[in-house]
Scaffold this active site. Structure first.
Site, short mmCIF file in Angstrom:
data_model
loop_
_atom_site.label_atom_id
_atom_site.label_comp_id
_atom_site.label_asym_id
_atom_site.label_seq_id
_atom_site.Cartn_x
_atom_site.Cartn_y
_atom_site.Cartn_z
N GLY A 82 -6.14 -10.00 8.60
CA GLY A 82 -6.95 -8.91 8.85
C GLY A 82 -8.28 -9.08 8.72
N GLY B 277 -11.81 -6.40 7.31
CA GLY B 277 -12.19 -5.03 7.24
C GLY B 277 -11.68 -4.40 5.69
N LEU C 56 -5.90 -9.09 3.75
CA LEU C 56 -5.73 -7.66 3.83
C LEU C 56 -4.37 -7.45 3.49
CD1 LEU C 56 -7.71 -5.13 4.97
CD2 LEU C 56 -5.94 -5.57 6.99
N GLY D 62 -13.86 -9.03 0.13
CA GLY D 62 -14.83 -8.17 -0.25
C GLY D 62 -14.51 -7.23 -1.44
N TYR D 63 -12.99 -7.08 -1.53
CA TYR D 63 -12.48 -6.27 -2.47
C TYR D 63 -11.47 -7.05 -3.21
CZ TYR D 63 -13.97 -3.07 1.44
OH TYR D 63 -14.73 -2.57 2.17
N ASP E 278 -3.14 -21.07 3.99
CA ASP E 278 -2.84 -21.89 5.24
C ASP E 278 -3.76 -23.09 5.44
OD1 ASP E 278 -4.76 -19.78 5.68
OD2 ASP E 278 -4.74 -20.26 7.61
#
Lengths: 360, 176
Positions: free
Chosen positions: A217, A219, A246, A289-290, A332
């Site tokens: 992902g 976002g 993500l 970011g999370y 990866d």
């Protein structure tokens, strides 16, 4: 030509232009990787972001057909301290400057990236813009700009497609898919079906998967529809599952964990990551970011398998009842150390085990 | 004589890790779990798996080792006192979920002996079997619940498992 980077908080940095002379807006992040700029700028994870490189010189390796992480880069800009001038010839048909021009992405070099990164470490990520003139108009424009939160929709495939192989059938749910994952699946000769993230349980099960991968992902996972979480909740009981990036965050949300924004985002490949069960250490590229909130984990559903040894952030989870697991980092190795590619070996061992278990 | 390494150090560690995760998956919460290693190398593997479980679960799972020599089908004197279990261990078996651990699963005769030995001293709630290598050629209706690696072999071949504790390295080799 001199152009400018302006930040939402009003800070301005001047630099020389390279790439396209476009005006762009995006979220600014800094990346500490010292190699692999081509993979980073083409990685869909960095959709809609302006990337500052901490490494002092970028561009010396040119651009190579074998090192794309997506067909079209969707970053909004590239900020470097210095740009290596490389010639273009029959052997090396593309350099960074030309590549960015082709894709209408602006770059700035001769920027004081040490000062910029020190600033960003304090303020955290924020909106930024690359413009010709850092006047009040440009600043007002930046403040008024609302960045898209449809990054997954912007980068993920809208149609299913196959990447045939002769091995196990792996269904990849595409939330934005870096090529490195397909390359790794190819190493195991997997027969791959890539499905859009809007797919349904029925569609996936009709394909009779031996394993399921949730892709990297870009976002914020929390803006995706709840149907995605339901999809994961059902599929994790049907076949071995590997979530990445993500995909890991969604796997956590689907099992009732919560996310926290990181005060200092991880974009690099220099954080040691511990595999808790064996107390072994590995390095891998990170772009997050999370992080999953450790307090929110329901110990009856999930347990933590990997953690970041710099700030303790959760880097891997596993379901207690199903062969489903996930990693926050990118195993990866594109770019980055290859230590963590064993995650794919673990996944395929689990798939083999599952197939035999089901058959017997 | 030729030999070939079929599992190196790293793959052996990964196999033990996967077995650990699968044991958690199939034994909710690790309650009433007891690991029993079959001497000699099964004992070391049981400790490795036990250490891994302890890293993840903050609970200490009883680990014991049994010597099944006296229960082999080519031995007639079934003396349960020579199992290598003390009386506390024996009490620990009853009503527990036991994971029996050995290095190689071959004919299944060792496992049968271990099952007899365990049932001779207590009444476990369940017994499951974890092996590092399943090389085939079963002579009894026994199969493993957790397998590190399936290695198809010829009868005449020999599988040698090395563990660091006594062999100085972790590896599995096929010897012709």
């Amino acid at each position: 030509m001199q152009r400018h980077l302006i930040l939402e908080d009003g800070t301005v940095f001047a630099g020389e232009s390279f790439g396209a002379p476009a005006t762009t807006f995006g979220e600014i992040v800094f990346h500490t990787a010292m190699t692999g700029y081509q993979e980073i700028i083409t990685d869909p994870v960095y959709d809609n972001q302006i990337i500052v490189f901490a490494t002092p010189i970028v561009g010396a390796a040119g651009i190579h057909a074998g090192a794309y992480e997506s067909m079209k880069p969707t970053i909004r800009g590239m900020i470097v301290h210095d740009l290596a001038e490389v010639s273009v010839n029959r052997q090396r048909r593309m350099n960074l400057d030309r590549f960015l021009k082709q894709h209408n992405i602006p770059g700035l070099y001769h920027v004081d990236t040490r000062k910029l990164i020190r600033h960003l470490r304090e303020t955290g990520s924020q909106k930024a813009s690359i413009v010709d003139f850092a006047d009040d108009h440009a600043k007002d424009q930046l403040v008024a700009t609302v960045l898209t939160n449809k990054q997954v929709a912007n980068t993920a495939t809208v149609k299913p497609y196959a990447n045939p192989g002769r091995g196990r059938h792996i269904v990849v749910i595409d939330f934005g898919l870096k090529h490195g994952i397909l390359r790794m699946l190819d190493d195991y000769d997997a027969n791959v079906s890539v499905m859009p993230y809007t797919t349904t349980v029925e569609e996936v099960l009709t394909l009779d998967p031996d394993g399921i991968v949730l892709s990297t992902g870009p976002g914020d996972p929390r803006v995706l529809p709840d149907s995605v979480l339901t999809l994961i909740r059902v599929l994790q009981t049907k076949a071995p599952m590997l979530g990445i990036g993500l995909g890991h965050e969604l796997f956590a949300l689907a099992n009732d964990a919560e996310l926290l924004p990181l005060s200092s985002e991880h974009h690099g490949m220099n954080h040691p990551i511990e595999e808790i069960v064996s107390r072994q250490m590995m390095y891998a590229m990170q772009g997050q970011g999370y992080a999953v909130d450790p307090e929110s984990i329901d110990r009856n559903k999930l347990f933590v398998t990997h953690r970041d040894l710099v700030d303790g952030a959760i880097q891997g989870l596993r379901h207690r009842d199903y062969p489903a697991f996930s990693v926050q980092f990118f195993p990866d190795g594109a770019p980055g150390p290859l230590d963590a590619t064993t995650i794919f070996a673990d996944f395929f061992d689990t798939v083999e085990d599952y197939v035999e278990h089901v058959q017997s | 004589m030729s030999k070939k390494e079929v599992l190196d150090n790293a793959s052996l560690q990964r196999a033990l890790t996967r077995i650990t995760y699968e044991i958690i998956e199939r034994n909710k919460g690790g309650q009433d779990l007891v690991l029993v290693g079959i001497k000699t190398r099964g004992e070391y593997l049981a400790h490795r798996i036990g250490n891994r479980l302890a890293q993840l679960e903050d609970i200490s799972i009883p680990i014991m080792a049994i010597d099944v020599t006296n229960f082999r089908d080519d031995v007639t004197n079934h003396d349960s006192d020579n199992l290598g279990l003390n009386s506390e261990d024996k009490m620990n078996i009853t009503d527990k979920n036991i994971v029996l651990i050995d290095d190689v699963l071959f004919t299944g005769r060792t496992i049968r002996a271990a099952l007899d030995a365990l049932i001779h001293v207590g009444r476990p709630k369940s017994i499951s079997l974890a092996v590092l290598v399943d090389r085939g050629h079963r002579e009894l209706p026994i199969r493993a619940d957790f397998v590190g690696k399936n290695i198809p072999t010829a009868q005449a071949e020999h599988i040698k498992v090395f563990v660091k504790e006594i062999d100085g390295k972790d590896a599995v080799e096929i010897i012709n």
